[in-house]
Design an enzyme around this catalytic site. Structure first.
Site, PDB file in Angstrom:
ATOM      1  N   PHE B 129     -26.839 -13.917 -16.441  1.00  0.00           N
ATOM      2  CA  PHE B 129     -25.902 -14.976 -16.785  1.00  0.00           C
ATOM      3  C   PHE B 129     -25.796 -15.960 -15.619  1.00  0.00           C
ATOM      4  O   PHE B 129     -25.685 -15.549 -14.461  1.00  0.00           O
ATOM      5  CB  PHE B 129     -24.529 -14.395 -17.133  1.00  0.00           C
ATOM      6  N   ASP B 198     -22.777  -6.191 -13.126  1.00  0.00           N
ATOM      7  CA  ASP B 198     -21.855  -6.981 -13.942  1.00  0.00           C
ATOM      8  C   ASP B 198     -21.774  -6.311 -15.310  1.00  0.00           C
ATOM      9  O   ASP B 198     -22.792  -6.189 -16.009  1.00  0.00           O
ATOM     10  CB  ASP B 198     -22.363  -8.420 -14.046  1.00  0.00           C
ATOM     11  N   TYR B 223     -12.298 -10.771 -21.442  1.00  0.00           N
ATOM     12  CA  TYR B 223     -12.083 -11.491 -22.710  1.00  0.00           C
ATOM     13  C   TYR B 223     -13.163 -11.252 -23.746  1.00  0.00           C
ATOM     14  O   TYR B 223     -13.123 -11.856 -24.813  1.00  0.00           O
ATOM     15  CB  TYR B 223     -11.891 -12.991 -22.466  1.00  0.00           C
ATOM     16  N   LYS B 224     -14.119 -10.382 -23.450  1.00  0.00           N
ATOM     17  CA  LYS B 224     -15.161 -10.086 -24.436  1.00  0.00           C
ATOM     18  C   LYS B 224     -14.771  -8.805 -25.180  1.00  0.00           C
ATOM     19  O   LYS B 224     -13.853  -8.804 -25.995  1.00  0.00           O
ATOM     20  CB  LYS B 224     -16.514  -9.994 -23.741  1.00  0.00           C
ATOM     21  N   ARG B 373     -27.222 -15.790 -31.434  1.00  0.00           N
ATOM     22  CA  ARG B 373     -26.693 -14.546 -30.871  1.00  0.00           C
ATOM     23  C   ARG B 373     -25.590 -14.008 -31.783  1.00  0.00           C
ATOM     24  O   ARG B 373     -24.673 -14.749 -32.167  1.00  0.00           O
ATOM     25  CB  ARG B 373     -26.151 -14.843 -29.473  1.00  0.00           C
TER      26      ARG B 373
END
Lengths: 414, 414
Positions: B129, B198, B223-224, B373
């Site tokens: 990312f 991560d 928040y995922k 995705r």
């Protein structure tokens, strides 16, 4: 001496009095701690609920576009900019005050290392707020600099050829002493250094003029006089002449020129946007915006006049009515040299006296080792609140109730 | 081939199905983007309202003690620790993933510079990312290190005498490819390096075993899959063997051993608490705690089994029903090598196809340059949702509706 009736008259004449209705103030409390945590604006609960239930709950990921979440750091930043004399698009909301201080102090040190590498001193005030000193201590170690801590009246003698950065909090968190930003910045520049200002106790409390003062960098807090809620995000400003000189080291994706291109190389955004780092905290930003709006509803010069009158009155009443009770004024006596607070030192019993006041609903705070701190927020503090707070203080001191053991039990947070 | 009726039967037999009631899911939406923003838990709105109206509004500053605000970073951290194989008091919630990565990568680099100064490489995945790569790029510049970006199958050859830190996201954000944390950590240690993980796309999505893998440092996102809300704070973990070796550079007051002594010198807190920095964002932390609780309500092994079944089914149906439509599987075909997502590449029209799906209420996302995705969150995604999502995809491709100009207008956030 001023009477309670005089205070009621002052409130009746106060043009700012209607602004108190912006806030959801609890019954039975005289809140003199808005310099630690501002009170809840009435608009906030509904706004946060809208963000939670509708923007997040219903619209979900689409709200980054449809609700403008992606622009919140700039949108709220532009509102705060109006309160601190910054230009449009010069200030963003991000992270915490500590993290933002790391960003701007890093940038200032890099500029000085490039332009004047022999200058090795970060000068600050010995009684600056600890987090500022800790961040500066950390950066000074990593950059081969020295952190020099001085008393306010020693700052001038350190405006010299060793000065890299003068880092000050405009209003001292303990004493409320207000630094002259324009004069100190001018002297720092004449000495060849840069200035970093922490506006934690000045943004929203008094007129601040970053551009007019020719300041270099600034940070500030969202949860004190901006009424943004506990742990609200902070803000960061750079004078445009510096904003693009360096990467700031916290080079996260929200500070990238085009975050949604998902490129593997960092390319900093133009201007202050490069001081963004990670994904912005939307719930907290929405609450902060409500808080900032409560301050924008006022005229800042009028707020300042009332703030000075409130603190003058408090000092007058405490000194007159608590004489002989070992309270020493710890704030400057001249209102023009104070922020929006008044502090008194009590050598032995500052902590329990404050606890006894809090038990009576008069909420200030204690700052170790000896400071009773009272913050006055002219948006919602009335003159009669000042009178009533002093009356409680008189009763606490006369009764000796502060000697009760329960008032000496130290809590985790003071 | 699996039918819609088969999917309904799978849902009827699914022991996790009742957990869907924990969430306030909007009508008419099939949400396959929980890997970008998790959905709203039913408990969150009331909890946030309680924090705003009661803890902040009524109790004000006292809530730091009475409502335990000061302990929130540790309390929520201890809950997340259970999901990622960390021990009690080893993990705290703070700041953003980007800021936390800066902290732990700084610490890892300092350790290596002290112990093995000839090692100069931070090795990561080219398609990691971007924010991870940007932070690593920034730190590598400041520490005289090199950031080496490789393909997943090239990692092994870089586990050598130049390796300082192997920094990987356990599940790739684009492809969903899952790295073997234990094996890669073992190889990195044998080569003499450290690992930084991560967990943005793995915490809450699949079983993670930080201690069992002997990992060195980790960060992750709130928040995922943890359902903490937009921009929720992130978390940071250090193996206890490293936690106290160095200051992390963001030496803010909440990481001090005794923040309320207000001393002018930094003295880091014991253990992971020194990875705290500024004042914690209380509203966002309260929302995050509600999200974490939704995951703790499930058995992580059962979640993983359902996640693999959902993604297997999606891939099977897309490949069978969209054959000849230029969709190429971009995720590993073996479920054991994937996180909880399935990605397909479309060379020409990935963006408008996804916009056409979103217009139909099937919400996935597009990741430049060519990835559609789809995230599957077994806590609330049903097998019939998979079937219906593929049906919409079939219709979008057969109708050609994605060619409508409105689906090609790029939004700010994709």
């Amino acid at each position: 001496m001023t009477t309670r009736q005089d205070c009621l008259s002052l409130d009746a004449q106060d043009p700012l009095a209607p602004l108190r209705d912006q806030f959801a103030l609890p019954e039975g409390v005289i809140y003199l701690d808005g310099n630690s945590l501002g009170v809840l604006p009435r608009a906030t609960a509904a706004r946060v609920q809208q963000v939670v239930a509708h923007e997040w709950g219903t619209d979900l990921i689409r709200s980054w576009n449809t609700a403008g979440w992606i622009d919140l750091p700039q949108r709220v930043g532009n509102k705060i900019a109006k309160l601190v004399g910054a230009g449009e698009h010069e200030l963003v909301v991000a992270d915490s005050t500590s993290v933002n201080l790391f960003k701007v102090l890093s940038a200032a040190l890099r500029i000085m290392q490039a332009d004047a590498p022999t200058r090795k001193c970060i000068v600050s005030e010995r009684s600056n707020f600890p987090t500022d000193l800790y961040i500066a201590e950390s950066l000074s170690r990593d950059h081969g600099m020295r952190l020099v801590l001085v008393e306010p009246d020693e700052i001038a003698q350190h405006q010299n050829a060793d000065l890299a950065v003068l880092m000050l909090t405009q209003v001292n968190y303990r004493t409320g002493r207000l630094h002259d930003m324009a004069a100190l910045t001018k002297a720092a520049h004449e000495a060849g250094g840069l200035t970093v200002w922490d506006l934690a106790h000045s943004a929203g409390a008094l007129p601040v003029d970053l551009r007019g003062s020719e300041a270099d960098f600034a940070v500030g807090c969202g949860y004190k006089y901006l009424n943004g809620g506990p742990g609200a995000p902070a803000f960061v400003w750079s004078h445009p002449r510096h904003a693009e000189r360096f990467w700031q080291p916290l080079a996260g994706w929200m500070g990238h020129a085009a975050p949604f291109e998902f490129t593997s190389n960092y390319r900093p955004a133009p201007g202050i946007a490069r001081y963004l780092c990670g994904t912005p905290p939307v719930l907290s930003l929405a609450a902060l915006e409500c808080g900032v709006d409560t301050v924008l509803a006022a005229d800042m010069q009028a707020l300042r006049r009332k703030s000075m009158a409130l603190t003058d009155l408090f000092i007058e009443l405490v000194e007159a009515r608590c004489a002989g009770r070992d309270l020493q004024l710890a704030s400057p006596r001249q209102a023009a040299q104070r922020g929006s607070q008044a502090s008194f030192a009590h050598a032995d019993a500052g902590y329990p006296i404050m606890q006894a006041l809090i038990a009576r609903g008069v909420i200030g705070d204690f700052r170790a080792p000896d400071i009773l701190r009272f913050g006055f927020t002219p948006l919602y503090t009335r003159f009669v609140d000042v009178w009533d707070a002093v009356e409680h203080l008189v009763q606490v001191l006369q009764s000796g109730e502060w000697r009760e053991p329960r008032f000496n039990q130290r809590a985790a947070v003071t």
